[in-house]
Design an enzyme around this catalytic site. Sequence first.
Site, mmCIF file in Angstrom:
data_model
loop_
_atom_site.group_PDB
_atom_site.id
_atom_site.type_symbol
_atom_site.label_atom_id
_atom_site.label_comp_id
_atom_site.label_asym_id
_atom_site.label_seq_id
_atom_site.Cartn_x
_atom_site.Cartn_y
_atom_site.Cartn_z
ATOM 1 C CD GLU A 46 -27.455 -70.234 -20.617
ATOM 2 O OE1 GLU A 46 -27.577 -71.438 -20.976
ATOM 3 O OE2 GLU A 46 -28.304 -69.628 -19.941
ATOM 4 C CB CYS A 73 -31.185 -69.458 -15.102
ATOM 5 S SG CYS A 73 -30.127 -69.578 -13.626
#
Length: 241
Positions: free
Chosen positions: A109, A2
Amino acid sequence: MCGRFIITDSAPDLAAMFDIEHEAGELPEPSWNVKPTDQIPIVLESMKSDPAVRRLEQARWSLVPTFSPELTAAFATFNARAETVGEKPTFRTALAKTRAIVPVTGYYEWHTEGTTKTPFFVHSDDGLPLALAGLYSWWRNPTLGPDDPARWVLTATILTTGAQGALAGIHDRMPVVLPEECWDSWLDPHTEGDQALVDAVVEASIEAAAGLAFYQVAPVTGDAPELLEPLGPEREVGYTA
């Protein structure tokens, strides 16, 4: 992993969601492109009182352990791998007593194929903020005097685990999404944090991850709501137990 997220929820909304008892006087502005070392809001429970006080604070996104001589680490510390966090000196002390929740509106992402990286935006399917498992640490600047208010720097990291369901087709890692029933035990500084606790919340996060959705977005540059405009259809994550 992340490595970028957005947080646009207001401080009052976060305070209501997490039953905050003390809200810091200064919190980061909304951002659609939060990067490592930026200031982020975190939820923690202070050990300075009994019972502990739940607080909404501002932290630097990249954890710096108390023993570090410098604020800049030699390696990235904005994420911590859930599988090994209990073994790593950088994170072990924070895991024991100073755990946090990092609220995010959603995160980015990237799917990599060859030299091409395609960004996706991941968010809850009900529009509520995600509660990501995190750790925090207070780092003391040894070059500043004891009366300097900048002497202490609050820093934080986000735990990651193996990606679930359709997200695994984008990247092999994802943040640990805490279900509400785990919030109290994860934050409680009187609960000893160890690898067993991490393993338990990772297991509990599998179902929470099933409530995620994602879609493709344009390259993530700048900082504006337009970053969230979809370039493709929305998909549900799903999961396999």
